[in-house]
Design an enzyme around this catalytic site. Structure first.
Site, mmCIF file in Angstrom:
data_model
loop_
_atom_site.group_PDB
_atom_site.id
_atom_site.type_symbol
_atom_site.label_atom_id
_atom_site.label_comp_id
_atom_site.label_asym_id
_atom_site.label_seq_id
_atom_site.Cartn_x
_atom_site.Cartn_y
_atom_site.Cartn_z
ATOM 1 N N ASP A 90 0.866 -1.182 0.000
ATOM 2 C CA ASP A 90 0.000 0.000 0.000
ATOM 3 C C ASP A 90 0.896 1.222 0.000
ATOM 4 O OD1 ASP A 90 -2.446 -1.358 0.018
ATOM 5 O OD2 ASP A 90 -2.491 -1.492 2.191
ATOM 6 N N ASP A 110 -6.863 -1.487 -4.554
ATOM 7 C CA ASP A 110 -7.943 -1.143 -3.631
ATOM 8 C C ASP A 110 -8.959 -0.219 -4.291
ATOM 9 O OD1 ASP A 110 -6.637 -2.631 -1.648
ATOM 10 O OD2 ASP A 110 -5.606 -0.863 -0.852
#
Length: 178
Positions: A136, A154
């Protein structure tokens, strides 16, 4: 032949692997997957985000490296190898289920949405297999408020789920399942 022996015309025509919109689903899934993986590979190995530190993109957006060993929002963190493989296996099973659903869907919107979810699942799934955690890197923040750190996979998943929800409300409660 009795009615019990004749195949149901609805289920008899429902494909398992390749359907009406499978080309669209595949194109969307591959595009999202490539964008996700390219961004992660460049930030990890091209720029060296782990070594060189955060990149300020805007006053409220920066790229930082976060290894997510859980699922969305860092839930269900898995530090053990077995836990990481279970999450990776679940990702694979869910992706296969989404593909089967997409082969049977009758709407471009549902196909697009499922392609996005598949793209995100594959992008994060490859991270789990390659690194044992999801990469991330996008961090939104304003003052002391900090939103969670996420990636392109995401975004694909959220957009896909939003499309499925929109379709379910637009055409009735069970339209996305058709």
């Amino acid at each position: 032949m009795s009615d019990l022996q004749q195949p149901d015309p609805v289920t008899a025509k429902r494909p398992l692997v390749w359907g009406r919109f499978s080309s669209l689903v595949l194109a969307v899934a591959l595009t999202g997957f490539v964008l996700d993986q390219t961004s992660k590979l460049w930030l990890l190995f091209g720029y060296g985000l782990g070594v060189n530190g955060p990149i300020e993109v805007l006053p409220f957006v920066e790229f930082v490296l976060v290894w997510n060993r859980g699922v969305s929002y860092g839930l269900f963190q898995q530090d053990s190898l077995a836990g990481q493989w279970i999450l990776a296996g679940l990702t694979l099973a869910i992706t296969i289920g989404m593909w089967v659903w997409s082969a049977r869907c009758q709407s471009k919107l549902v196909a697009l949405a499922l392609g996005l979810v598949i793209a995100g699942a594959l992008g994060n799934g490859v991270d789990r297999f390659a690194y044992g955690a999801v990469v991330d890197f996008v961090h939104f923040h304003v003052g002391d408020f900090s939103w969670y750190v996420f990636n392109i996979a995401d975004v694909c998943i959220i957009a896909g789920v939003a499309g499925l929800l929109y379709d379910s409300f637009r055409n009735g409660p069970n339209s996305a399942a058709k």
